[in-house]
Motif scaffolding. Structure first.
Motif, PDB file in Angstrom:
ATOM      1  N   GLN A   1       0.894  -1.157   0.000  1.00  0.00           N
ATOM      2  CA  GLN A   1       0.000   0.000   0.000  1.00  0.00           C
ATOM      3  C   GLN A   1       0.930   1.204   0.000  1.00  0.00           C
ATOM      4  O   GLN A   1       1.526   1.545   1.016  1.00  0.00           O
ATOM      5  CB  GLN A   1      -0.888  -0.009   1.248  1.00  0.00           C
ATOM      6  CG  GLN A   1      -1.775   1.233   1.372  1.00  0.00           C
ATOM      7  CD  GLN A   1      -2.705   1.380   0.179  1.00  0.00           C
ATOM      8  OE1 GLN A   1      -3.300   0.421  -0.286  1.00  0.00           O
ATOM      9  NE2 GLN A   1      -2.817   2.591  -0.347  1.00  0.00           N
ATOM     10  N   HIS A   2       1.068   1.836  -1.161  1.00  0.00           N
ATOM     11  CA  HIS A   2       2.208   2.735  -1.319  1.00  0.00           C
ATOM     12  C   HIS A   2       1.872   4.223  -1.366  1.00  0.00           C
ATOM     13  O   HIS A   2       2.773   5.053  -1.305  1.00  0.00           O
ATOM     14  CB  HIS A   2       2.971   2.376  -2.599  1.00  0.00           C
ATOM     15  CG  HIS A   2       2.236   2.747  -3.863  1.00  0.00           C
ATOM     16  ND1 HIS A   2       1.284   1.955  -4.430  1.00  0.00           N
ATOM     17  CD2 HIS A   2       2.321   3.860  -4.646  1.00  0.00           C
ATOM     18  CE1 HIS A   2       0.813   2.527  -5.517  1.00  0.00           C
ATOM     19  NE2 HIS A   2       1.421   3.688  -5.682  1.00  0.00           N
ATOM     20  N   LEU A   3       0.637   4.632  -1.473  1.00  0.00           N
ATOM     21  CA  LEU A   3       0.333   6.047  -1.678  1.00  0.00           C
ATOM     22  C   LEU A   3       0.525   6.877  -0.406  1.00  0.00           C
ATOM     23  O   LEU A   3       0.060   6.490   0.671  1.00  0.00           O
ATOM     24  CB  LEU A   3      -1.101   6.216  -2.186  1.00  0.00           C
ATOM     25  CG  LEU A   3      -1.323   5.940  -3.670  1.00  0.00           C
ATOM     26  CD1 LEU A   3      -2.796   6.094  -4.015  1.00  0.00           C
ATOM     27  CD2 LEU A   3      -0.467   6.871  -4.531  1.00  0.00           C
ATOM     28  N   HIS A   4       1.219   8.010  -0.543  1.00  0.00           N
ATOM     29  CA  HIS A   4       1.364   8.958   0.567  1.00  0.00           C
ATOM     30  C   HIS A   4       1.652  10.322  -0.059  1.00  0.00           C
ATOM     31  O   HIS A   4       2.801  10.678  -0.306  1.00  0.00           O
ATOM     32  CB  HIS A   4       2.498   8.549   1.502  1.00  0.00           C
ATOM     33  CG  HIS A   4       2.528   9.368   2.760  1.00  0.00           C
ATOM     34  ND1 HIS A   4       2.037   8.909   3.969  1.00  0.00           N
ATOM     35  CD2 HIS A   4       2.951  10.631   3.004  1.00  0.00           C
ATOM     36  CE1 HIS A   4       2.177   9.845   4.890  1.00  0.00           C
ATOM     37  NE2 HIS A   4       2.733  10.899   4.329  1.00  0.00           N
ATOM     38  N   ALA A   5       0.612  11.070  -0.344  1.00  0.00           N
ATOM     39  CA  ALA A   5       0.755  12.353  -1.039  1.00  0.00           C
ATOM     40  C   ALA A   5       1.142  13.461  -0.066  1.00  0.00           C
ATOM     41  O   ALA A   5       0.757  13.451   1.108  1.00  0.00           O
ATOM     42  CB  ALA A   5      -0.543  12.704  -1.749  1.00  0.00           C
ATOM     43  N   LEU A   6       1.926  14.434  -0.575  1.00  0.00           N
ATOM     44  CA  LEU A   6       2.322  15.615   0.193  1.00  0.00           C
ATOM     45  C   LEU A   6       1.877  16.869  -0.561  1.00  0.00           C
ATOM     46  O   LEU A   6       1.688  16.834  -1.776  1.00  0.00           O
ATOM     47  CB  LEU A   6       3.848  15.650   0.349  1.00  0.00           C
ATOM     48  CG  LEU A   6       4.482  14.664   1.329  1.00  0.00           C
ATOM     49  CD1 LEU A   6       5.995  14.636   1.155  1.00  0.00           C
ATOM     50  CD2 LEU A   6       4.120  15.012   2.763  1.00  0.00           C
ATOM     51  N   PRO A   7       1.722  18.009   0.143  1.00  0.00           N
ATOM     52  CA  PRO A   7       1.451  19.264  -0.561  1.00  0.00           C
ATOM     53  C   PRO A   7       2.552  19.547  -1.586  1.00  0.00           C
ATOM     54  O   PRO A   7       3.713  19.218  -1.375  1.00  0.00           O
ATOM     55  CB  PRO A   7       1.450  20.309   0.565  1.00  0.00           C
ATOM     56  CG  PRO A   7       1.140  19.532   1.799  1.00  0.00           C
ATOM     57  CD  PRO A   7       1.751  18.187   1.608  1.00  0.00           C
ATOM     58  N   SER A   8       2.181  20.188  -2.682  1.00  0.00           N
ATOM     59  CA  SER A   8       3.103  20.386  -3.796  1.00  0.00           C
ATOM     60  C   SER A   8       3.961  21.642  -3.615  1.00  0.00           C
ATOM     61  O   SER A   8       3.753  22.445  -2.700  1.00  0.00           O
ATOM     62  CB  SER A   8       2.311  20.520  -5.095  1.00  0.00           C
ATOM     63  OG  SER A   8       1.579  21.744  -5.075  1.00  0.00           O
TER      64      SER A   8
ATOM     65  N   ARG B   1       6.908  22.352   8.274  1.00  0.00           N
ATOM     66  CA  ARG B   1       6.052  22.201   7.095  1.00  0.00           C
ATOM     67  C   ARG B   1       6.742  21.214   6.161  1.00  0.00           C
ATOM     68  O   ARG B   1       7.956  21.239   6.020  1.00  0.00           O
ATOM     69  CB  ARG B   1       5.869  23.546   6.363  1.00  0.00           C
ATOM     70  CG  ARG B   1       5.330  24.670   7.213  1.00  0.00           C
ATOM     71  CD  ARG B   1       5.469  26.001   6.477  1.00  0.00           C
ATOM     72  NE  ARG B   1       5.066  27.131   7.322  1.00  0.00           N
ATOM     73  CZ  ARG B   1       5.866  27.726   8.204  1.00  0.00           C
ATOM     74  NH1 ARG B   1       7.111  27.278   8.370  1.00  0.00           N
ATOM     75  NH2 ARG B   1       5.438  28.734   8.928  1.00  0.00           N
ATOM     76  N   THR B   2       5.972  20.387   5.473  1.00  0.00           N
ATOM     77  CA  THR B   2       6.548  19.391   4.568  1.00  0.00           C
ATOM     78  C   THR B   2       5.828  19.437   3.229  1.00  0.00           C
ATOM     79  O   THR B   2       4.595  19.445   3.175  1.00  0.00           O
ATOM     80  CB  THR B   2       6.425  17.967   5.155  1.00  0.00           C
ATOM     81  OG1 THR B   2       6.908  17.959   6.500  1.00  0.00           O
ATOM     82  CG2 THR B   2       7.253  16.974   4.337  1.00  0.00           C
TER      83      THR B   2
ATOM     84  N   ILE C   1       6.583  10.166   7.058  1.00  0.00           N
ATOM     85  CA  ILE C   1       5.823  10.427   8.291  1.00  0.00           C
ATOM     86  C   ILE C   1       6.753  10.925   9.388  1.00  0.00           C
ATOM     87  O   ILE C   1       6.411  11.842  10.158  1.00  0.00           O
ATOM     88  CB  ILE C   1       5.070   9.157   8.739  1.00  0.00           C
ATOM     89  CG1 ILE C   1       3.911   8.868   7.772  1.00  0.00           C
ATOM     90  CG2 ILE C   1       4.526   9.306  10.163  1.00  0.00           C
ATOM     91  CD1 ILE C   1       3.264   7.523   7.967  1.00  0.00           C
ATOM     92  N   ASN C   2       7.954  10.372   9.474  1.00  0.00           N
ATOM     93  CA  ASN C   2       8.927  10.837  10.470  1.00  0.00           C
ATOM     94  C   ASN C   2       9.309  12.289  10.215  1.00  0.00           C
ATOM     95  O   ASN C   2       9.425  13.095  11.147  1.00  0.00           O
ATOM     96  CB  ASN C   2      10.174   9.948  10.449  1.00  0.00           C
ATOM     97  CG  ASN C   2      11.136  10.303  11.556  1.00  0.00           C
ATOM     98  OD1 ASN C   2      10.809  10.257  12.738  1.00  0.00           O
ATOM     99  ND2 ASN C   2      12.352  10.679  11.187  1.00  0.00           N
ATOM    100  N   ILE C   3       9.515  12.647   8.941  1.00  0.00           N
ATOM    101  CA  ILE C   3       9.832  14.039   8.603  1.00  0.00           C
ATOM    102  C   ILE C   3       8.665  14.949   8.987  1.00  0.00           C
ATOM    103  O   ILE C   3       8.868  15.996   9.625  1.00  0.00           O
ATOM    104  CB  ILE C   3      10.145  14.162   7.097  1.00  0.00           C
ATOM    105  CG1 ILE C   3      11.465  13.453   6.767  1.00  0.00           C
ATOM    106  CG2 ILE C   3      10.217  15.636   6.681  1.00  0.00           C
ATOM    107  CD1 ILE C   3      11.765  13.346   5.286  1.00  0.00           C
TER     108      ILE C   3
ATOM    109  N   ALA D   1       8.114   2.548  -3.014  1.00  0.00           N
ATOM    110  CA  ALA D   1       7.141   3.584  -2.664  1.00  0.00           C
ATOM    111  C   ALA D   1       6.546   3.326  -1.283  1.00  0.00           C
ATOM    112  O   ALA D   1       6.387   4.255  -0.474  1.00  0.00           O
ATOM    113  CB  ALA D   1       6.038   3.634  -3.720  1.00  0.00           C
ATOM    114  N   ALA D   2       6.240   2.067  -0.996  1.00  0.00           N
ATOM    115  CA  ALA D   2       5.678   1.727   0.319  1.00  0.00           C
ATOM    116  C   ALA D   2       6.677   2.012   1.433  1.00  0.00           C
ATOM    117  O   ALA D   2       6.305   2.451   2.532  1.00  0.00           O
ATOM    118  CB  ALA D   2       5.262   0.257   0.338  1.00  0.00           C
ATOM    119  N   ALA D   3       7.978   1.770   1.149  1.00  0.00           N
ATOM    120  CA  ALA D   3       9.013   1.996   2.164  1.00  0.00           C
ATOM    121  C   ALA D   3       9.190   3.481   2.480  1.00  0.00           C
ATOM    122  O   ALA D   3       9.740   3.840   3.527  1.00  0.00           O
ATOM    123  CB  ALA D   3      10.334   1.389   1.701  1.00  0.00           C
ATOM    124  N   GLU D   4       8.745   4.350   1.577  1.00  0.00           N
ATOM    125  CA  GLU D   4       8.890   5.788   1.804  1.00  0.00           C
ATOM    126  C   GLU D   4       7.985   6.296   2.925  1.00  0.00           C
ATOM    127  O   GLU D   4       8.295   7.311   3.561  1.00  0.00           O
ATOM    128  CB  GLU D   4       8.545   6.554   0.519  1.00  0.00           C
ATOM    129  CG  GLU D   4       9.512   6.338  -0.626  1.00  0.00           C
ATOM    130  CD  GLU D   4       9.074   7.044  -1.888  1.00  0.00           C
ATOM    131  OE1 GLU D   4       9.801   6.957  -2.891  1.00  0.00           O
ATOM    132  OE2 GLU D   4       7.996   7.705  -1.880  1.00  0.00           O
TER     133      GLU D   4
END
Length: 449
Positions: A165-172, A425-426, A416-418, A408-411
């Protein structure tokens, strides 16, 4: 990091040369006469580093155009120092295993093309490649798998069968730019981080997005590799409010030396001028010269946006050390009240004026190095504004290739730690399997070219 290492390797030879040619002078290390006491030790260090039987330099890169260009610059600088016994190790080479994933197909072809067209400085080096794997190389078993193909096959089989389960979107970056302009129409924006994480891409994209909105922007770099021009060359049209240059250490050093000789040499005889010129050959002169150019960029940011793509961490910390030393000297000797002085160092500490952007990849080592840099900055009262996580496979919803999905899943844990432990802000940049990555990134933000 490259900056610290090259400087470390340059210094013994520079000290030896300086002590020989200017025995009565003084440098940032003290009187040249004091250096003579260690002359033999310095020479021994240089001789051993140049001895192929004793020292091997492993030039490590990714199969990425800009990483390979940085490696080529490094190998050339080492050769100029007489340290020519080198090997090239290329890490994370993606091999397409026949997947119908278009991202996998592009990545595989790009790796083949880049290895076939290595920069001239790297082409003749003995070379070894290491494959991109679905897991991070942490722990003994994973380290051993790099060199043990049977173990690697076993681990790959386990990963191939595991669900992802690899999706983890961030603000652009577009969201980052909106947040930046909420604070006004001027200021300093600096991208910092480990070499090869995407500082130049981030700086170029931020500067272009700001200029596209009509703001006056100056984009520059303190990185000796100076990739800014090649990135911006990907765009067919530049915004009229955007100006670009780069801080060239050699050019700045020569200009600084010429200025000092013109100012201080007026009243000197020929021998005095010769000694002054020798003094300026001190190993510290380059840091002072680059600091001068850096200070001008900070001053310009009082009137408009200035975006600085900094050198890899090592070079940047040297620059900040010089900035801090200058601040300490000014504060020690000034007769003015502290509230009437604002040194470049104090501007960097001004969170409303200076926005430090830490750039990382969604991998453990770049994250840890950026976190270490953040700690170094915090001790100086400089707090980063945001983190940008580059090359996020976890931002791509349409991945099919099993290896890429696992990476992607490993990211997720790293991002999340960052987000929760490191960054105020990330923001994220999706993985872009394109040769013209800046053009592709701006197109994704619907910025016309």
């Amino acid at each position: 990091p490259t900056g610290h290492t090259l400087r470390l390797l340059e210094l013994p030879a520079a000290w030896s040369s300086y002590a020989k040619t200017n025995p009565a002078g003084a440098s940032c290390l003290g009187p040249a006469s004091a250096l003579n006491n260690s002359q033999q030790r310095y020479q021994t260090v240089v001789d051993r580093l140049r001895d192929a039987a004793m020292t091997t330099f492993c030039i490590v890169s990714r199969a990425d155009a800009y990483a390979l260009a940085e490696a080529a610059r490094t190998t050339q600088e080492l050769k100029e120092l007489g340290m020519a016994h080198q090997v090239l190790l290329i890490n994370g080479v993606f091999e397409n295993a026949g997947s119908d994933d278009p991202i996998a197909a592009k990545l595989g072809q790009m790796a083949v093309d880049r290895l076939a067209a290595l920069p001239t400085a790297l082409a003749d080096l003995p070379r070894q490649t290491f494959p991109l794997l679905p897991y991070n190389i942490l722990g003994l078993e994973h380290i051993r798998s790099l060199l043990d193909s049977k173990l690697r096959s076993q681990l790959l089989a386990d990963y191939h069968d595991a669900p992802t389960q690899h999706l983890h979107a961030l603000p652009s970056l577009a969201a980052l730019v909106e947040d930046l302009i909420a604070g006004g129409d001027r200021g300093l924006i600096m991208t910092m981080g480990k070499g090869g994480v995407g500082k130049t891409l981030t700086a170029a994209a931020i500067a272009t997005l700001l200029a596209q909105k009509g703001f006056k922007v100056h984009l520059t770099t303190t990185d000796p590799a100076a990739h800014i021009e090649s990135f911006m060359g990907q765009l067919s049209v530049l915004p009229p409010s955007l100006t670009i240059d780069h801080i060239d250490p050699k050019v700045e050093t020569q200009a600084y030396m010429d200025k000092i000789i013109a100012q201080k040499g007026k009243s000197l005889d020929a021998e005095g001028k010769r000694l002054l010129a020798e003094d300026l050959k001190s190993p510290c002169t380059e840091e002072v010269a680059v600091f001068g150019a850096f200070s001008k960029a900070i001053s310009l940011a009082k009137r408009q946006f200035v975006v600085i793509d900094t050198a890899p961490t090592g070079h940047t910390l040297l620059l900040l050390d010089t900035t801090g030393a200058y601040h300490a000297e000014i504060m020690k000797h000034t007769a003015l009240a502290p509230d009437r002085i604002k040194t470049p160092y104090m501007y960097l500490q001004d969170h409303d004026f200076a926005k430090i952007i830490l750039v990382s990849l969604p991998e453990t080592t770049p994250m840890r190095e950026a976190a270490s840099l953040q700690d170094d900055l915090a001790r100086s009262g400089i707090l980063p504004y945001a983190w940008v996580v580059n090359q996020c496979l976890s931002a791509l919803p349409y991945l099919k290739d099993p290896l890429l999905r696992h990476r992607a899943a490993a990211e997720a844990a790293i991002i999340i730690n960052i987000e929760t432990q490191l960054a105020e802000r990330t923001y994220g940049i999706p993985f872009l399997a394109e040769e013209h990555v800046l053009e592709a990134l701006l197109h994704a933000h619907a910025i016309p070219q």
